[in-house]
Write a protein that holds these residues in place. Structure first.
Motif, PDB file in Angstrom:
ATOM      1  N   TRP A  98     -33.366 -17.688  26.039  1.00 14.25           N
ATOM      2  CA  TRP A  98     -32.714 -16.405  26.447  1.00 14.25           C
ATOM      3  C   TRP A  98     -31.456 -16.833  27.160  1.00 14.25           C
ATOM      4  O   TRP A  98     -30.650 -16.233  27.789  1.00 14.25           O
ATOM      5  CB  TRP A  98     -33.339 -15.747  27.324  1.00 14.25           C
ATOM      6  CG  TRP A  98     -34.762 -15.092  26.752  1.00 14.25           C
ATOM      7  CD1 TRP A  98     -35.949 -15.665  26.898  1.00 14.25           C
ATOM      8  CD2 TRP A  98     -34.862 -13.912  25.779  1.00 14.25           C
ATOM      9  NE1 TRP A  98     -36.862 -15.014  25.993  1.00 14.25           N
ATOM     10  CE2 TRP A  98     -36.250 -13.874  25.601  1.00 14.25           C
ATOM     11  CE3 TRP A  98     -34.165 -13.047  25.586  1.00 14.25           C
ATOM     12  CZ2 TRP A  98     -36.778 -12.865  24.950  1.00 14.25           C
ATOM     13  CZ3 TRP A  98     -34.348 -11.858  25.037  1.00 14.25           C
ATOM     14  CH2 TRP A  98     -35.718 -11.631  24.450  1.00 14.25           C
ATOM     15  N   GLY A  99     -30.754 -18.273  26.934  1.00 13.10           N
ATOM     16  CA  GLY A  99     -29.503 -18.469  27.294  1.00 13.10           C
ATOM     17  C   GLY A  99     -29.853 -19.537  28.396  1.00 13.10           C
ATOM     18  O   GLY A  99     -30.784 -19.239  29.086  1.00 13.10           O
ATOM     19  N   GLY A 100     -28.877 -20.408  28.488  1.00 13.62           N
ATOM     20  CA  GLY A 100     -29.170 -21.459  29.774  1.00 13.62           C
ATOM     21  C   GLY A 100     -28.073 -21.360  30.562  1.00 13.62           C
ATOM     22  O   GLY A 100     -27.781 -22.590  31.533  1.00 13.62           O
ATOM     23  N   THR A 101     -27.376 -20.430  31.025  1.00  8.02           N
ATOM     24  CA  THR A 101     -26.265 -20.649  31.847  1.00  8.02           C
ATOM     25  C   THR A 101     -26.927 -20.038  33.339  1.00  8.02           C
ATOM     26  O   THR A 101     -27.788 -19.500  33.246  1.00  8.02           O
ATOM     27  CB  THR A 101     -25.020 -19.624  31.619  1.00  8.02           C
ATOM     28  OG1 THR A 101     -25.517 -18.336  31.558  1.00  8.02           O
ATOM     29  CG2 THR A 101     -24.409 -19.662  30.223  1.00  8.02           C
ATOM     30  N   LEU A 102     -26.029 -20.353  34.439  1.00  9.68           N
ATOM     31  CA  LEU A 102     -26.739 -19.950  35.476  1.00  9.68           C
ATOM     32  C   LEU A 102     -27.047 -18.583  35.618  1.00  9.68           C
ATOM     33  O   LEU A 102     -28.119 -17.935  36.130  1.00  9.68           O
ATOM     34  CB  LEU A 102     -26.071 -20.302  36.660  1.00  9.68           C
ATOM     35  CG  LEU A 102     -25.907 -21.699  36.978  1.00  9.68           C
ATOM     36  CD1 LEU A 102     -24.554 -22.124  37.897  1.00  9.68           C
ATOM     37  CD2 LEU A 102     -27.064 -22.132  37.892  1.00  9.68           C
TER      38      LEU A 102
ATOM     39  N   ASN B 178     -31.120 -16.874  18.150  1.00  9.11           N
ATOM     40  CA  ASN B 178     -30.265 -15.975  18.711  1.00  9.11           C
ATOM     41  C   ASN B 178     -30.789 -15.751  20.219  1.00  9.11           C
ATOM     42  O   ASN B 178     -31.730 -15.073  20.212  1.00  9.11           O
ATOM     43  CB  ASN B 178     -30.026 -14.701  17.975  1.00  9.11           C
ATOM     44  CG  ASN B 178     -28.973 -13.554  18.459  1.00  9.11           C
ATOM     45  OD1 ASN B 178     -28.759 -13.802  19.616  1.00  9.11           O
ATOM     46  ND2 ASN B 178     -29.016 -12.710  17.837  1.00  9.11           N
ATOM     47  N   GLN B 179     -29.838 -15.981  21.307  1.00 11.50           N
ATOM     48  CA  GLN B 179     -30.335 -16.023  22.401  1.00 11.50           C
ATOM     49  C   GLN B 179     -30.347 -14.621  22.925  1.00 11.50           C
ATOM     50  O   GLN B 179     -30.877 -14.191  23.983  1.00 11.50           O
ATOM     51  CB  GLN B 179     -29.501 -16.952  23.380  1.00 11.50           C
ATOM     52  CG  GLN B 179     -29.722 -18.381  22.902  1.00 11.50           C
ATOM     53  CD  GLN B 179     -28.996 -19.382  23.978  1.00 11.50           C
ATOM     54  OE1 GLN B 179     -28.144 -19.079  24.657  1.00 11.50           O
ATOM     55  NE2 GLN B 179     -29.422 -20.775  23.776  1.00 11.50           N
ATOM     56  N   GLU B 180     -29.509 -13.604  22.272  1.00 12.17           N
ATOM     57  CA  GLU B 180     -29.371 -12.355  22.669  1.00 12.17           C
ATOM     58  C   GLU B 180     -30.845 -11.634  22.645  1.00 12.17           C
ATOM     59  O   GLU B 180     -31.231 -10.826  23.079  1.00 12.17           O
ATOM     60  CB  GLU B 180     -28.396 -11.505  21.867  1.00 12.17           C
ATOM     61  CG  GLU B 180     -27.190 -11.944  21.917  1.00 12.17           C
ATOM     62  CD  GLU B 180     -26.633 -11.348  23.239  1.00 12.17           C
ATOM     63  OE1 GLU B 180     -26.758 -10.157  23.575  1.00 12.17           O
ATOM     64  OE2 GLU B 180     -26.143 -12.057  24.009  1.00 12.17           O
TER      65      GLU B 180
ATOM     66  N   LEU C  95     -32.329 -29.273  36.106  1.00 18.37           N
ATOM     67  CA  LEU C  95     -33.543 -29.807  35.478  1.00 18.37           C
ATOM     68  C   LEU C  95     -33.050 -30.812  34.377  1.00 18.37           C
ATOM     69  O   LEU C  95     -33.631 -31.798  34.142  1.00 18.37           O
ATOM     70  CB  LEU C  95     -34.668 -28.985  35.094  1.00 18.37           C
ATOM     71  CG  LEU C  95     -35.486 -28.427  36.337  1.00 18.37           C
ATOM     72  CD1 LEU C  95     -36.528 -27.510  35.679  1.00 18.37           C
ATOM     73  CD2 LEU C  95     -35.957 -29.612  37.235  1.00 18.37           C
ATOM     74  N   GLY C  96     -31.880 -30.523  33.936  1.00 18.68           N
ATOM     75  CA  GLY C  96     -31.275 -31.425  32.721  1.00 18.68           C
ATOM     76  C   GLY C  96     -30.552 -30.745  31.665  1.00 18.68           C
ATOM     77  O   GLY C  96     -29.780 -31.235  31.043  1.00 18.68           O
ATOM     78  N   GLY C  97     -30.878 -29.430  31.673  1.00 16.13           N
ATOM     79  CA  GLY C  97     -30.433 -28.655  30.388  1.00 16.13           C
ATOM     80  C   GLY C  97     -29.334 -27.611  30.453  1.00 16.13           C
ATOM     81  O   GLY C  97     -29.054 -26.920  29.839  1.00 16.13           O
ATOM     82  N   GLY C  98     -28.809 -27.167  32.040  1.00 21.20           N
ATOM     83  CA  GLY C  98     -28.224 -26.329  32.211  1.00 21.20           C
ATOM     84  C   GLY C  98     -26.689 -26.232  31.340  1.00 21.20           C
ATOM     85  O   GLY C  98     -26.302 -27.251  31.143  1.00 21.20           O
ATOM     86  N   ARG C  99     -26.598 -24.913  30.948  1.00 23.84           N
ATOM     87  CA  ARG C  99     -25.071 -24.775  30.211  1.00 23.84           C
ATOM     88  C   ARG C  99     -24.046 -24.917  31.022  1.00 23.84           C
ATOM     89  O   ARG C  99     -24.375 -23.868  32.065  1.00 23.84           O
ATOM     90  CB  ARG C  99     -25.302 -23.711  29.281  1.00 23.84           C
ATOM     91  CG  ARG C  99     -26.362 -23.812  27.964  1.00 23.84           C
ATOM     92  CD  ARG C  99     -25.599 -24.699  27.048  1.00 23.84           C
ATOM     93  NE  ARG C  99     -26.891 -24.896  26.020  1.00 23.84           N
ATOM     94  CZ  ARG C  99     -26.766 -25.527  25.078  1.00 23.84           C
ATOM     95  NH1 ARG C  99     -25.481 -26.446  24.754  1.00 23.84           N
ATOM     96  NH2 ARG C  99     -27.611 -25.892  24.209  1.00 23.84           N
TER      97      ARG C  99
END
Lengths: 289, 243
Positions: A145-149, A229-231, A285-289
């Protein structure tokens, strides 16, 4: 009846006067230390009764006036007050602002780790490693569902497919076999095609047949190349990262009757500052966008 | 007459021994009985508590049967560390319909008094089937056998028994026990009756298998309602005061 109390020659103690077939019983008194400890306990209980609420009559709360619930509530309130200046800043800031400010970030990572252990680790693992069976890894850069903050914050706040929050992220994958949209042969073909997207197909002919099924049924959510599709929370299918495991039977079963992930809405359980800390922690944790 | 207190004196006088024994036993008895006279003022006047729905009740019976209480408490004590981890301390009102209560006295696993809603239904079912599949460090034994059909023929009788013990189940609740139980385990069913009788009772396929009502359904439904009835956001300190 016992009558003859006499002194035992060996131990120096009196006997009780009882005798059974020549066996006599010594009347050994309790050791002094034991007896005085016992009396001290009785005395302690009396002092305790006076100091703490022990008699269930209204008003008799003991001379200390101590009530566990009030003491605990006060202790908690005191701790909250002490933390409040920092919590207020964490609440007012966006996760991106927190991540950019070294002081806030250090606090958020420390607090987020604790909140994660308590609220998230049961499903997502103590280190965010996830668990097979639909619990995504949070320590990699593959996001549903998306990896931005901001995405992470939204997911934590509203959850996924729960019944408690109207803004919960939601999407539905059809039960392709259960609802009669595909037959078993088609599902076996398309499962091979899905494996083929990341070069894991074991039956190339089936994978080729599955391409048509995939194009007609799956691409609207998962994309033409399975890019996801993360939307819609539709997982990327071409990256060899699997929510439920890479074996063909699992994939077929999922397409037939998917069991879609559910996450509670933590906005209803946790303070806004805690959610911001969690978002920053999970992002780190390691994978944030 | 000079009275020298000694065991010998008491043990030789049957009436004195009887009277003193009676006094000693009475003190112990009063210490257990008298607090019950104050139970009315002990129970907080909060809103939201209700008797268990039939499915939750069956889940609770399985919880008791399997001895979950030997490792899991349902009692959050009023200390800061417990509040930070588990939430608001447990109220007497929250276990007022428990016969017997499941407060427990030992935590090998975590406290469950407010576990409801913390995890998904699927997680609970999977965790009960195979705890280490989702929590690698867990020492909990697996309960995969709970996937067997739930025998709920006696749910109405259980409710009638609890009513005899003071739980306010109505005739209507007992009459509809079977229907309410099935409705709660099936989100497609009409849940109006269930919702009117048991506020905030949630319908769901708790074990992921909609074909039949299993013991797993009952246990997960029970776990998912624990600690969810009282809305602490709306509770005033006045209501929490024990008179």
């Amino acid at each position: 009846m016992p009558t003859k109390i006499e002194k035992d020659a060996i131990s120096g103690q009196n006997t009780t006067g009882h005798e059974w077939d020549g066996l006599k019983e010594l009347n050994t008194p309790l050791p002094r230390w034991w007896l005085y400890t016992f009396y001290a306990c009785i005395l302690f209980a009396l002092v305790w009764m006076v100091m703490y609420p022990s008699i269930p009559i209204r008003g008799l709360t003991g001379v200390t006036g101590y009530i566990a619930r009030e003491a605990g509530t006060a202790e908690l309130a005191e701790a909250r007050t002490r933390a409040e200046p920092m919590m207020a800043r964490l609440r007012a800031a966006t996760p991106a602002q927190i991540a950019a400010d070294p002081e806030l970030r250090a606090y958020a990572i420390a607090g987020g780790r604790v909140a994660f252990a308590n609220n998230c680790a049961a499903c997502h693992g103590a280190g965010g490693q996830g668990a097979t069976g639909g619990y995504p890894t949070l320590a990699d850069d593959d996001w549903l569902w998306g990896g931005t903050l901001a995405d992470i914050r939204t997911t934590i706040t509203h959850g996924i497919r729960n019944q408690d929050d109207d803004e919960a992220r939601t999407s539905v994958m059809p039960r392709f076999l259960g609802d009669g949209m595909l037959n078993r042969a088609q599902i076996q073909d398309v499962a091979q095609h899905v494996l083929g997207l990341s070069g894991l197909a074991t039956d190339q002919a089936a994978a080729a047949r599955g391409a048509t099924v995939f194009a007609e049924n799956c691409v609207s959510c998962h994309g033409e190349q399975g890019e996801g599709n993360q939307e819609l929370g539709a997982p990327r299918l071409s990256d060899r990262i699997w929510l439920n495991g890479p074996d063909v039977r699992t994939i077929e079963a999922f397409i037939s009757n998917p069991r879609l992930g559910v996450m509670p809405a933590f906005g209803q359980r946790l303070d806004g500052a805690t959610i911001n800390m969690l978002a920053v922690y999970v992002h780190s944790l390691g994978g944030g966008r | 007459m000079a009275f020298k207190f000694s065991h010998g004196t008491i043990e030789r006088n049957l009436i004195l021994l009887g009277v003193l024994t009676l006094i000693t036993v009475s003190i112990g008895g009063l210490a257990q009985v008298v607090p019950l006279f104050t139970v009315e003022s002990t129970i907080e006047r909060v809103e939201g508590t209700r008797p268990y729905s039939p499915l939750e009740l069956m889940g609770r019976e399985i919880y008791v049967r399997e001895g979950c209480y030997t490792c899991h408490s349902q009692m959050i004590r009023p200390f800061r560390d417990e509040a930070e981890r588990y939430g608001h301390y447990s109220l007497a009102a929250e276990s007022m319909y428990d016969r017997p209560f499941q407060w427990g006295s030992k935590r090998t696993g975590p406290d469950l008094a407010r576990v409801g809603g913390r995890y998904s239904d699927d997680w609970h079912a999977q965790h009960l089937r195979s705890p280490r599949a989702v929590v690698p460090e867990s020492v909990m034994p697996p309960y995969a056998f709970l996937d067997r059909p739930l025998d709920y023929r006696r749910v109405g009788a259980s409710m009638a028994t609890l009513r005899a013990l003071g739980v306010p189940y109505t005739d209507e609740m007992i009459r509809n026990a079977d229907a309410d139980l099935r409705a709660q385990a099936n989100p497609e069913a009409d849940g109006a009756g269930l919702a009117s009788r048991y506020a905030r009772a949630r319908q769901g396929v708790f074990d992921g298998n909609s074909a039949e009502v299993t013991e797993m359904d009952a246990v997960v439904a029970f776990l998912q309602m624990l600690g969810t009835l009282v809305q602490f956001r709306d509770v005033t300190p006045e209501q929490l005061r024990q008179q």
